[in-house]
Design a protein around this motif. Sequence first.
Motif, PDB file in Angstrom:
ATOM      1  N   ARG A 177      59.806  16.749  88.874  1.00 17.64           N
ATOM      2  CA  ARG A 177      60.013  18.122  89.354  1.00 17.64           C
ATOM      3  C   ARG A 177      61.286  18.751  88.769  1.00 17.64           C
ATOM      4  NH1 ARG A 177      56.873  19.239  94.046  1.00 17.64           N
ATOM      5  NH2 ARG A 177      58.445  20.589  94.962  1.00 17.64           N
ATOM      6  N   PHE A 178      61.402  18.654  87.446  1.00 19.27           N
ATOM      7  CA  PHE A 178      62.519  19.319  86.769  1.00 19.27           C
ATOM      8  C   PHE A 178      62.137  20.761  86.460  1.00 19.27           C
ATOM      9  CE2 PHE A 178      63.626  14.908  85.032  1.00 19.27           C
ATOM     10  CZ  PHE A 178      64.687  14.742  85.902  1.00 19.27           C
ATOM     11  N   SER A 179      63.076  21.662  86.681  1.00 20.31           N
ATOM     12  CA  SER A 179      62.783  23.059  86.347  1.00 20.31           C
ATOM     13  C   SER A 179      64.003  23.723  85.708  1.00 20.31           C
ATOM     14  CB  SER A 179      62.329  23.821  87.594  1.00 20.31           C
ATOM     15  OG  SER A 179      63.433  24.075  88.437  1.00 20.31           O
ATOM     16  N   PHE A 180      63.728  24.822  85.027  1.00 21.34           N
ATOM     17  CA  PHE A 180      64.776  25.607  84.353  1.00 21.34           C
ATOM     18  C   PHE A 180      64.534  27.088  84.623  1.00 21.34           C
ATOM     19  CE2 PHE A 180      64.650  21.697  81.943  1.00 21.34           C
ATOM     20  CZ  PHE A 180      65.956  21.488  81.501  1.00 21.34           C
ATOM     21  N   GLY A 181      65.600  27.835  84.806  1.00 23.17           N
ATOM     22  CA  GLY A 181      65.464  29.289  84.903  1.00 23.17           C
ATOM     23  C   GLY A 181      65.151  29.867  83.531  1.00 23.17           C
ATOM     24  N   LEU A 182      64.389  30.975  83.521  1.00 24.08           N
ATOM     25  CA  LEU A 182      64.140  31.644  82.228  1.00 24.08           C
ATOM     26  C   LEU A 182      65.469  32.056  81.599  1.00 24.08           C
ATOM     27  CD1 LEU A 182      61.063  34.016  82.879  1.00 24.08           C
ATOM     28  CD2 LEU A 182      61.092  31.786  81.724  1.00 24.08           C
ATOM     29  N   TRP A 183      66.465  32.340  82.464  1.00 19.35           N
ATOM     30  CA  TRP A 183      67.766  32.791  81.948  1.00 19.35           C
ATOM     31  C   TRP A 183      68.622  31.644  81.410  1.00 19.35           C
ATOM     32  CZ3 TRP A 183      66.656  31.944  87.070  1.00 19.35           C
ATOM     33  CH2 TRP A 183      67.508  31.110  87.787  1.00 19.35           C
ATOM     34  N   ILE A 242      59.202  29.990  76.300  1.00 15.82           N
ATOM     35  CA  ILE A 242      60.012  29.091  77.143  1.00 15.82           C
ATOM     36  C   ILE A 242      59.078  28.167  77.925  1.00 15.82           C
ATOM     37  CG2 ILE A 242      61.533  29.001  79.163  1.00 15.82           C
ATOM     38  CD1 ILE A 242      62.918  31.522  78.126  1.00 15.82           C
ATOM     39  N   VAL A 243      58.056  28.759  78.528  1.00 15.02           N
ATOM     40  CA  VAL A 243      57.100  27.970  79.316  1.00 15.02           C
ATOM     41  C   VAL A 243      56.453  26.899  78.431  1.00 15.02           C
ATOM     42  CG1 VAL A 243      54.901  28.096  80.554  1.00 15.02           C
ATOM     43  CG2 VAL A 243      56.666  29.815  80.983  1.00 15.02           C
ATOM     44  N   LYS A 244      56.045  27.308  77.247  1.00 13.90           N
ATOM     45  CA  LYS A 244      55.368  26.376  76.331  1.00 13.90           C
ATOM     46  C   LYS A 244      56.293  25.214  75.939  1.00 13.90           C
ATOM     47  CE  LYS A 244      53.902  27.083  71.862  1.00 13.90           C
ATOM     48  NZ  LYS A 244      53.671  28.133  70.867  1.00 13.90           N
ATOM     49  N   ASN A 245      57.486  25.542  75.531  1.00 14.79           N
ATOM     50  CA  ASN A 245      58.403  24.495  75.052  1.00 14.79           C
ATOM     51  C   ASN A 245      58.881  23.576  76.172  1.00 14.79           C
ATOM     52  OD1 ASN A 245      59.070  24.744  72.041  1.00 14.79           O
ATOM     53  ND2 ASN A 245      59.035  26.855  72.756  1.00 14.79           N
ATOM     54  N   LEU A 246      59.167  24.168  77.332  1.00 16.44           N
ATOM     55  CA  LEU A 246      59.601  23.319  78.451  1.00 16.44           C
ATOM     56  C   LEU A 246      58.475  22.394  78.883  1.00 16.44           C
ATOM     57  CD1 LEU A 246      61.690  25.725  80.727  1.00 16.44           C
ATOM     58  CD2 LEU A 246      62.548  23.828  79.338  1.00 16.44           C
ATOM     59  N   GLY A 247      57.261  22.918  78.865  1.00 20.68           N
ATOM     60  CA  GLY A 247      56.090  22.105  79.220  1.00 20.68           C
ATOM     61  C   GLY A 247      55.987  20.891  78.297  1.00 20.68           C
ATOM     62  N   LYS A 248      56.185  21.147  77.017  1.00 18.62           N
ATOM     63  CA  LYS A 248      56.109  20.055  76.031  1.00 18.62           C
ATOM     64  C   LYS A 248      57.193  19.014  76.265  1.00 18.62           C
ATOM     65  CE  LYS A 248      54.867  22.422  71.907  1.00 18.62           C
ATOM     66  NZ  LYS A 248      55.586  22.956  70.797  1.00 18.62           N
ATOM     67  N   MET A 250      52.393  24.349  84.028  1.00 20.58           N
ATOM     68  CA  MET A 250      53.730  24.600  84.596  1.00 20.58           C
ATOM     69  C   MET A 250      53.589  25.473  85.838  1.00 20.58           C
ATOM     70  SD  MET A 250      56.326  23.405  82.597  1.00 20.58           S
ATOM     71  CE  MET A 250      57.686  24.565  82.455  1.00 20.58           C
ATOM     72  N   VAL A 251      54.555  25.352  86.753  1.00 20.94           N
ATOM     73  CA  VAL A 251      54.531  26.170  87.963  1.00 20.94           C
ATOM     74  C   VAL A 251      55.787  27.048  88.016  1.00 20.94           C
ATOM     75  CG1 VAL A 251      53.284  24.381  89.259  1.00 20.94           C
ATOM     76  CG2 VAL A 251      55.787  24.507  89.418  1.00 20.94           C
TER      77      VAL A 251
END
Length: 386
Positions: free
Chosen positions: A12-18, A41-47, A86-87
């Motif tokens: 459950r790691f997450s990052f802000g778009l900012w 951002i969503v695509k790369n973080l998902g990877k 991603m959520v």
Amino acid sequence: MADSFAPTKQDRFSFGLWTVGNPGADPFGPRVRPRIEPVDIVKNLGKLGAWGVCLHDNDLIPIDATPAQAEQKMRDFETALKDNDMVVSMGTTNLFSHPVFRDGAFTTPDPAVRRYALQKICNGMDMCIGRFKTNLYVMWGGREGTDTDCGKDAVEAFKRYRDALNYVCHYAKDRKYDVRFAIEAKPNEPRADIYLATTGSVLGFIATLDYPEMVGVNPEVGHEVMAGLNFYHVVAQAIEAGKLYHCDLNNQKIGRFDQDLRFASEDIKGAFYLVKLLEEYGYKGPKHFDAHAYRTEDIEGVWDFAYGCMRSYKILQHKAKLFAKDKEIQALVRKDIAIPSPKFSKEGHAKILKEKFDIEKMAEKGYGYEKLDQLVFDLLLGVRGS
Ligand code: GLT
Ligand code: MN
Ligand code: MN
């Protein structure tokens, strides 16, 4: 070679778009890298193995977007989330960038600005909770504060702050949103002084709200360190109060501006005790990295930064397990925590009064923390355990 500390969705790691989207501008120079589009951002973080992203309303929808443009952005974002598994882990509102908020949003003396702030936050909730289905909403009072105390009565400002938080909770109830709010403290920056400067202060304030159970805290490592506080203690108090709804992980050198450094990059021991605490007490909320890459970095460096945050967390999680099963360490950890302190009763108190304490004898024994602390150091640096 496969990385045994690679992040997984269960983490459950997450990052802000900012955060990964930060293009490296600072008060002394412009951005140094391109802005990354939210869908990328969503695509790369998902990877990379992240589980979620969070956002301010305006990280996705520019403040001057037409309804049609806003709808297109939301659709593209939803598609990217779905395609990359991603959520949206948390939503929040930008109540600090536009010049209209120069003297605050909820606490400004200008009633029209306060009404606009309420309109903006409720619209943000409709998007993030109503549409993107997050059940966490953060409120960071960036401009809620002062540069000089000549212009605003702080007592009135706190009343206005409370009125706004109550309004937002009533709105969420009215819309039947399944959401919890998390207030994020910060002592200064961008204002000279921000109201609700520390998480402890927020905890006191929450108890005065109409629906205290709906509101918890979102402590950020850097913000409490800026205030000179021990973040491990801050989070422990929030956990004990049942109020740790969200947590902003990053790092910070003491006495500096808000650095938002890569997690564990500066204070390794502090980060270790934080991870150990979150793991031991089964923190289930998002592990959100509110940090950004150094200004020296290009886009590749941004992804190195993001992966590093997650990897460091997992390494420290592993170290916490080693700490728990290291016999020599465990023998030195005080075992008396299981013995509860007395609760007051007339009979019990009579016993306490009669008890004879040999305080000189009791005071003789050392606690062995020097040895233990060195063992922790050895463990963290890999000299001990593996
Ligand atoms: C801003 C701030 C962060 C907050 C964000 C939420 S925005 O970047 O520095 O600490 O968590 O509003
Ligand atoms: Mn910060
Ligand atoms: Mn933060």
